[in-house]
Design a protein around this motif. Structure first.
Motif, PDB file in Angstrom:
ATOM      1  N   SER A   1      -8.135   1.596   6.250  1.00 12.25           N
ATOM      2  CA  SER A   1      -8.770   0.932   6.905  1.00 12.25           C
ATOM      3  C   SER A   1      -9.750   3.043   6.920  1.00 12.25           C
ATOM      4  CB  SER A   1      -8.595   1.826   8.301  1.00 12.25           C
ATOM      5  OG  SER A   1      -7.806   2.810   8.457  1.00 12.25           O
ATOM      6  N   ASP A   2     -10.661   2.662   6.700  1.00 11.43           N
ATOM      7  CA  ASP A   2     -11.673   3.945   7.063  1.00 11.43           C
ATOM      8  C   ASP A   2     -10.941   5.599   7.256  1.00 11.43           C
ATOM      9  OD1 ASP A   2     -13.878   2.827   5.599  1.00 11.43           O
ATOM     10  OD2 ASP A   2     -14.357   2.045   7.436  1.00 11.43           O
ATOM     11  N   GLU A   3     -10.635   5.057   8.696  1.00 12.85           N
ATOM     12  CA  GLU A   3      -9.769   5.954   8.965  1.00 12.85           C
ATOM     13  C   GLU A   3      -8.713   6.677   8.567  1.00 12.85           C
ATOM     14  OE1 GLU A   3     -12.228   3.403  11.910  1.00 12.85           O
ATOM     15  OE2 GLU A   3     -10.364   2.889  11.038  1.00 12.85           O
TER      16      GLU A   3
ATOM     17  N   MET B   1       0.733  -1.369   0.315  1.00 10.60           N
ATOM     18  CA  MET B   1      -0.302  -0.054  -0.158  1.00 10.60           C
ATOM     19  C   MET B   1       1.104   0.946   0.382  1.00 10.60           C
ATOM     20  SD  MET B   1      -3.225   0.402   2.817  1.00 10.60           S
ATOM     21  CE  MET B   1      -2.161   0.525   3.947  1.00 10.60           C
ATOM     22  N   LEU B   2       0.611   1.960  -0.271  1.00 14.05           N
ATOM     23  CA  LEU B   2       1.697   3.007  -0.561  1.00 14.05           C
ATOM     24  C   LEU B   2       0.374   4.196  -0.916  1.00 14.05           C
ATOM     25  CD1 LEU B   2       3.223   5.011  -1.780  1.00 14.05           C
ATOM     26  CD2 LEU B   2       2.744   5.199  -3.902  1.00 14.05           C
ATOM     27  N   ILE B   3       0.177   5.988   0.497  1.00 16.43           N
ATOM     28  CA  ILE B   3      -0.095   6.455   0.896  1.00 16.43           C
ATOM     29  C   ILE B   3       0.131   7.538   0.973  1.00 16.43           C
ATOM     30  CG2 ILE B   3      -1.403   7.153   2.857  1.00 16.43           C
ATOM     31  CD1 ILE B   3      -0.451   4.748   4.155  1.00 16.43           C
ATOM     32  N   GLY B   4      -0.945   8.502  -0.154  1.00 14.63           N
ATOM     33  CA  GLY B   4      -0.135  10.370  -0.639  1.00 14.63           C
ATOM     34  C   GLY B   4      -1.337  11.298  -0.062  1.00 14.63           C
ATOM     35  N   ASP B   5      -0.841  11.793  -0.519  1.00 17.36           N
ATOM     36  CA  ASP B   5      -1.560  12.836  -0.145  1.00 17.36           C
ATOM     37  C   ASP B   5      -3.388  12.550   0.098  1.00 17.36           C
ATOM     38  OD1 ASP B   5       0.280  14.467   1.566  1.00 17.36           O
ATOM     39  OD2 ASP B   5       0.936  15.847   0.381  1.00 17.36           O
ATOM     40  N   ASN B   6      -3.322  12.761  -0.940  1.00 17.77           N
ATOM     41  CA  ASN B   6      -5.248  12.591  -1.935  1.00 17.77           C
ATOM     42  C   ASN B   6      -4.731  10.631  -1.988  1.00 17.77           C
ATOM     43  OD1 ASN B   6      -2.968  12.974  -3.942  1.00 17.77           O
ATOM     44  ND2 ASN B   6      -4.602  13.938  -4.908  1.00 17.77           N
ATOM     45  N   TYR B   7      -4.027  10.358  -1.958  1.00 17.93           N
ATOM     46  CA  TYR B   7      -4.450   8.655  -3.163  1.00 17.93           C
ATOM     47  C   TYR B   7      -4.157   7.461  -1.856  1.00 17.93           C
ATOM     48  CZ  TYR B   7      -0.410   8.360  -3.879  1.00 17.93           C
ATOM     49  OH  TYR B   7       1.135   7.749  -3.851  1.00 17.93           O
ATOM     50  N   VAL B   8      -4.767   7.005  -1.669  1.00 15.63           N
ATOM     51  CA  VAL B   8      -3.917   5.173  -1.322  1.00 15.63           C
ATOM     52  C   VAL B   8      -4.086   4.545  -2.846  1.00 15.63           C
ATOM     53  CG1 VAL B   8      -4.418   2.699   0.521  1.00 15.63           C
ATOM     54  CG2 VAL B   8      -4.703   6.020   0.649  1.00 15.63           C
ATOM     55  N   PHE B   9      -2.892   3.633  -2.745  1.00 12.30           N
ATOM     56  CA  PHE B   9      -3.096   2.495  -3.466  1.00 12.30           C
ATOM     57  C   PHE B   9      -2.476   1.353  -2.920  1.00 12.30           C
ATOM     58  CE2 PHE B   9       0.265   0.315  -6.689  1.00 12.30           C
ATOM     59  CZ  PHE B   9      -0.603  -0.075  -6.975  1.00 12.30           C
TER      60      PHE B   9
ATOM     61  N   PRO C   1     -11.531  11.444   4.884  1.00  9.42           N
ATOM     62  CA  PRO C   1     -12.575  12.695   3.574  1.00  9.42           C
ATOM     63  C   PRO C   1     -11.100  13.161   2.811  1.00  9.42           C
ATOM     64  CG  PRO C   1     -11.261  14.004   5.733  1.00  9.42           C
ATOM     65  CD  PRO C   1     -11.323  12.658   5.827  1.00  9.42           C
ATOM     66  N   GLY C   2     -11.199  13.377   1.603  1.00 11.94           N
ATOM     67  CA  GLY C   2     -10.134  14.085   0.456  1.00 11.94           C
ATOM     68  C   GLY C   2      -9.568  13.017  -0.331  1.00 11.94           C
ATOM     69  N   ARG C   3      -8.989  10.970  -0.002  1.00 20.24           N
ATOM     70  CA  ARG C   3      -7.978  10.750  -0.426  1.00 20.24           C
ATOM     71  C   ARG C   3      -8.931   8.995  -1.262  1.00 20.24           C
ATOM     72  NH1 ARG C   3      -5.039   9.569   5.236  1.00 20.24           N
ATOM     73  NH2 ARG C   3      -2.569  10.633   4.160  1.00 20.24           N
ATOM     74  N   VAL C   4      -8.526   8.877  -2.314  1.00 19.08           N
ATOM     75  CA  VAL C   4      -9.717   8.334  -2.968  1.00 19.08           C
ATOM     76  C   VAL C   4      -8.870   7.051  -3.382  1.00 19.08           C
ATOM     77  CG1 VAL C   4     -10.497   9.886  -4.580  1.00 19.08           C
ATOM     78  CG2 VAL C   4      -8.866   8.589  -5.703  1.00 19.08           C
ATOM     79  N   ILE C   5      -9.266   5.863  -3.416  1.00 24.05           N
ATOM     80  CA  ILE C   5      -8.165   4.602  -3.817  1.00 24.05           C
ATOM     81  C   ILE C   5      -7.643   4.423  -5.548  1.00 24.05           C
ATOM     82  CG2 ILE C   5      -8.165   2.029  -3.421  1.00 24.05           C
ATOM     83  CD1 ILE C   5      -9.346   2.388  -0.678  1.00 24.05           C
ATOM     84  N   ILE C   6      -7.105   4.147  -5.632  1.00 19.01           N
ATOM     85  CA  ILE C   6      -6.273   3.230  -6.863  1.00 19.01           C
ATOM     86  C   ILE C   6      -5.900   1.794  -6.836  1.00 19.01           C
ATOM     87  CG2 ILE C   6      -4.305   3.760  -8.559  1.00 19.01           C
ATOM     88  CD1 ILE C   6      -3.762   6.459  -7.514  1.00 19.01           C
TER      89      ILE C   6
END
Length: 272
Positions: free
Chosen positions: A40-42, A1-9, A46-51
């Protein structure tokens, strides 16, 4: 999993995810956390989308088998461990008594160790392995939770189970909520979480589209670099795709992974 400011891969196994992570991190930033886990939902907040990532199921199964030939991966571990066969073997024996369409001597953990995973050049080893992992009676052996999900009721295979487990809130209640193949299509559409999917066969173009949708600015040179970059960490095999598959093996995968084939427009490979 990669976590960015506005996304999670979120990475599905054997879909070029190492390469995708490298490119996303270089273009959008982000920190790596775990590998094939789901957010997780947490974490999403707000503001993060999944790739997500996906590939055509025929090459996915071949890559998964090749990885097992290196004596690696959870499926390899499950198939060579006799304890994981305790539920499947009585089911296989019952099927053989009723239909007579199995070679039980080819369906053992010893066979998995000695033949299925013995040689990355063996088309026979791959096809025998593929037939086994596609058998309904083998669900509890190949994947924990697969049988309980109820996906087998609609003829779905192991890749579909892993895909839905990772990219929806989960499949633990699916058996109670779905009563038809059409219901499964609608359930998947309703519960699917990724906003963007990167397909391995269209990796560069899907990455470009995804990065731009997330507000990233790409120059023509960066776009061309993505198109020229070669995926990393690829499974190694001495023969091309057509050496391993025959028409029956293509059919087996098509029947089991119809849901993914429909959703992502994958085309049946040609053996010509």
């Amino acid at each position: 999993m990669l976590i960015g400011d506005n996304y999670v891969f979120v990475e599905l196994q054997k879909t070029g995810s190492t390469h995708i992570k490298q490119q996303l991190q270089a273009l959008l930033g982000g920190r790596s956390e775990g590998k094939h886990n789901k957010p997780s939902d947490e974490l999403l907040g707000p503001g993060r989308v999944i790739i997500g990532s996906v590939r055509d199921p025929w090459s996915w199964y071949l890559s998964l088998w090749s990885y097992g030939c290196q004596r690696r991966g959870s499926l390899y571990t499950r198939l060579v461990d006799p304890q994981n066969w305790q539920h499947s073997q009585p089911l296989l024996q019952a099927r053989q008594r009723e239909h007579g369409d199995l070679r039980l001597d080819q369906l053992t953990p010893q066979r998995a160790h000695d033949v299925w995973y013995a040689d990355t050049g063996s088309a026979e080893g791959f096809r025998e392995w593929l037939r086994a992992v596609c058998l309904p009676e083998m669900r509890t052996t190949v994947q924990s939770g697969f049988e309980a999900s109820g996906l087998g009721r609609w003829g779905c295979g192991m890749m579909s189970y892993r895909y839905l487990k990772l990219f929806t809130h989960g499949v633990t209640t699916l058996a109670q909520e779905v009563d038809s193949a059409e219901g499964l299509r609608l359930w998947t559409q309703r519960h699917f979480r990724p906003a963007h999917m990167v397909r391995l066969h269209a990796l560069a173009e899907d990455l470009i589209t995804t990065v731009q949708a997330l507000g990233g600015s790409l120059t023509p040179a960066q776009c061309e670099a993505l198109r020229q970059a070669r995926p990393t960490n690829r499974s190694s095999r001495p023969h091309p795709f057509g050496h391993y598959y025959d028409a029956q093996a293509l059919d087996d995968v098509a029947r089991r992974e119809w849901l993914l084939i429909e959703r992502h427009g994958f085309q049946r490979p040609s053996l010509g």
